[in-house]
Design a protein around this motif. Sequence first.
Motif, mmCIF file in Angstrom:
data_model
loop_
_atom_site.group_PDB
_atom_site.id
_atom_site.type_symbol
_atom_site.label_atom_id
_atom_site.label_comp_id
_atom_site.label_asym_id
_atom_site.label_seq_id
_atom_site.Cartn_x
_atom_site.Cartn_y
_atom_site.Cartn_z
ATOM 1 N N LEU A 22 0.848 -1.192 0.000
ATOM 2 C CA LEU A 22 0.000 0.000 0.000
ATOM 3 C C LEU A 22 0.889 1.248 0.000
ATOM 4 O O LEU A 22 0.612 2.228 -0.690
ATOM 5 N N GLY A 23 1.980 1.195 0.763
ATOM 6 C CA GLY A 23 2.940 2.297 0.761
ATOM 7 C C GLY A 23 3.609 2.436 -0.593
ATOM 8 O O GLY A 23 3.887 3.547 -1.061
ATOM 9 N N ARG A 24 3.875 1.301 -1.221
ATOM 10 C CA ARG A 24 4.495 1.313 -2.557
ATOM 11 C C ARG A 24 3.601 2.049 -3.560
ATOM 12 O O ARG A 24 4.053 2.919 -4.302
ATOM 13 N N MET A 25 2.293 1.704 -3.536
ATOM 14 C CA MET A 25 1.388 2.338 -4.503
ATOM 15 C C MET A 25 1.125 3.805 -4.150
ATOM 16 O O MET A 25 0.917 4.638 -5.025
ATOM 17 N N MET A 26 1.196 4.130 -2.858
ATOM 18 C CA MET A 26 1.092 5.532 -2.418
ATOM 19 C C MET A 26 2.290 6.324 -2.939
ATOM 20 O O MET A 26 2.144 7.434 -3.465
ATOM 21 N N ALA A 27 3.477 5.735 -2.792
ATOM 22 C CA ALA A 27 4.704 6.414 -3.227
ATOM 23 C C ALA A 27 4.688 6.619 -4.750
ATOM 24 O O ALA A 27 5.159 7.638 -5.255
ATOM 25 N N MET A 28 4.131 5.641 -5.476
ATOM 26 C CA MET A 28 4.061 5.774 -6.930
ATOM 27 C C MET A 28 3.109 6.910 -7.319
ATOM 28 O O MET A 28 3.387 7.686 -8.243
ATOM 29 N N PRO A 44 14.273 -4.619 7.431
ATOM 30 C CA PRO A 44 15.414 -4.082 6.687
ATOM 31 C C PRO A 44 14.956 -3.541 5.337
ATOM 32 O O PRO A 44 13.972 -4.021 4.776
ATOM 33 N N ARG A 45 15.654 -2.560 4.828
ATOM 34 C CA ARG A 45 15.282 -1.896 3.579
ATOM 35 C C ARG A 45 15.010 -2.899 2.456
ATOM 36 O O ARG A 45 14.052 -2.752 1.690
ATOM 37 N N GLU A 46 15.857 -3.929 2.347
ATOM 38 C CA GLU A 46 15.718 -4.908 1.254
ATOM 39 C C GLU A 46 14.389 -5.637 1.340
ATOM 40 O O GLU A 46 13.917 -6.189 0.346
ATOM 41 N N ALA A 47 13.787 -5.675 2.516
ATOM 42 C CA ALA A 47 12.539 -6.438 2.679
ATOM 43 C C ALA A 47 11.299 -5.576 2.439
ATOM 44 O O ALA A 47 10.181 -6.073 2.491
ATOM 45 N N SER A 48 11.499 -4.283 2.196
ATOM 46 C CA SER A 48 10.353 -3.391 2.024
ATOM 47 C C SER A 48 10.068 -3.167 0.544
ATOM 48 O O SER A 48 10.917 -2.651 -0.192
ATOM 49 N N VAL A 49 8.853 -3.504 0.121
ATOM 50 C CA VAL A 49 8.524 -3.285 -1.295
ATOM 51 C C VAL A 49 8.183 -1.821 -1.563
ATOM 52 O O VAL A 49 8.218 -1.369 -2.701
ATOM 53 N N ALA A 50 7.871 -1.065 -0.513
ATOM 54 C CA ALA A 50 7.670 0.379 -0.693
ATOM 55 C C ALA A 50 9.012 1.074 -0.901
ATOM 56 O O ALA A 50 9.115 2.037 -1.678
ATOM 57 N N GLN A 52 11.454 0.083 -2.547
ATOM 58 C CA GLN A 52 11.922 -0.071 -3.933
ATOM 59 C C GLN A 52 11.568 1.138 -4.808
ATOM 60 O O GLN A 52 12.209 1.387 -5.808
ATOM 61 N N VAL A 53 10.495 1.843 -4.454
ATOM 62 C CA VAL A 53 10.039 2.963 -5.297
ATOM 63 C C VAL A 53 10.088 4.288 -4.536
ATOM 64 O O VAL A 53 9.440 5.249 -4.930
ATOM 65 N N SER A 54 10.846 4.316 -3.440
ATOM 66 C CA SER A 54 10.897 5.529 -2.621
ATOM 67 C C SER A 54 12.299 6.114 -2.604
ATOM 68 O O SER A 54 13.271 5.445 -2.917
ATOM 69 N N ASP A 55 12.350 7.385 -2.220
ATOM 70 C CA ASP A 55 13.583 8.137 -2.237
ATOM 71 C C ASP A 55 14.468 7.806 -1.037
ATOM 72 O O ASP A 55 15.687 7.798 -1.141
ATOM 73 N N ALA A 56 13.830 7.589 0.103
ATOM 74 C CA ALA A 56 14.599 7.382 1.335
ATOM 75 C C ALA A 56 13.902 6.343 2.185
ATOM 76 O O ALA A 56 12.696 6.093 2.036
ATOM 77 N N TYR A 57 14.678 5.724 3.071
ATOM 78 C CA TYR A 57 14.143 4.660 3.927
ATOM 79 C C TYR A 57 14.776 4.761 5.299
ATOM 80 O O TYR A 57 15.984 4.947 5.424
#
Length: 360
Positions: A22-28, A44-50, A52-57
């Motif tokens: 849901l965060g991924r589609m929000m970020a898009m 961990p960052r690698e485990a977050s699908v949001a 992948q499409v965001s500027d910072a984590y």
Amino acid sequence: MTAPAGPIAPGAVIGILGGGQLGRMMAMAAAQLGYRSHVYAPEPREASVAAQVSDAYTQGGYDDEAALAAFAASVAVVTYEFENVAAAPLAAILPHAPLHPPARALEVAQDRVNEKSFVEALGGRPAPWQAVDSAEDLDRAVATIGAPGILKTRRDGYDGKGQWRIMTPADAEALALPATGLIYEGFVTFFGEFSVILVRGQDGAVQFWDSAENVHESGILARSTVPAPAAIAAQVPAARALAQQVAQALDYVGVLTLEFFATADGPVFNEMAPRVHNSGHWSIEGAIASQFENHVRAILGLPLGATDLVTRGAVMDNLIGDAADSWPALLADPTAHLHLYGKAQARPGRKMGHVTRLVR
Ligand code: AMP
């Protein structure tokens, strides 16, 4: 500085609590409008699908007030895509950035007892229920409400997890109760399920998307169809009136979802989610402005886009577990809008993506 004086201009950074799809589609949606996203989640960052499409984590716990404050200081506004975040630590955000929807919406929605009491106080009708903290409570609840029914955890349940069907009082006797707050609900006889999804702007104006008929399999949403059949559509106005009252009572900003059972006696409230919802994914292609775009617009104080259908209807199918392996066939269908969430591993019951087909 909690209330923005006016709209937040493109170029600003949106903070998103929660690292899932849901965060991924929000970020898009935010990126389309020229905003950047900063995701905050415990994994961990690698485990977050949001991510992948965001500027910072930021990897941080939802109860880490210092990390939440630092995160809030680096963004223009904070929102969430995940409701099982404790509300109290979020106070650390408020000196630095506005939080939309408000923390109160989380408190109400993340606990089934709070949620049902809140909705009843506004005149809504949930299934008969009783809070359960012991085996005696459960016996009493089953005796009063009757069986069949469903025992659910008050908190942290989703996609049918943390639920036990009780077909007879003997089932209740045999159950080893988990050591957590529970609720027993009478089983509702329904002919359909539907959701009301609304967006409320900072000026208090509310818009609704068409209500989808939702079909669940094993407690997980399988398909959403808009428009819903006439028998369900007839129950939507009463359900919308309740949803609007909920939004108003919470001074809500953003997208809010209420789920209902359509019964012979009218709509029965099931649960609410203070966020964009799986049953609204069809709106990405099927509405003028999607739930994600309007959520972003609302939290930024921008004018809202229209929620009307752009076509006769839409059907959204979730791709759960191995179903995502059918991507070659789905891509070979030139009218199917395929969304894959970028999850590395398919597990049974895990939402891997969805596919939307517009009805022309
Ligand atoms: P929930 O996570 O509470 O929304 O439950 C997931 C699904 O289980 C619902 O969408 C229904 O299909 C079913 N369900 C949950 N509660 C009830 C109930 N009280 N009566 C009948 N079906 C239910």
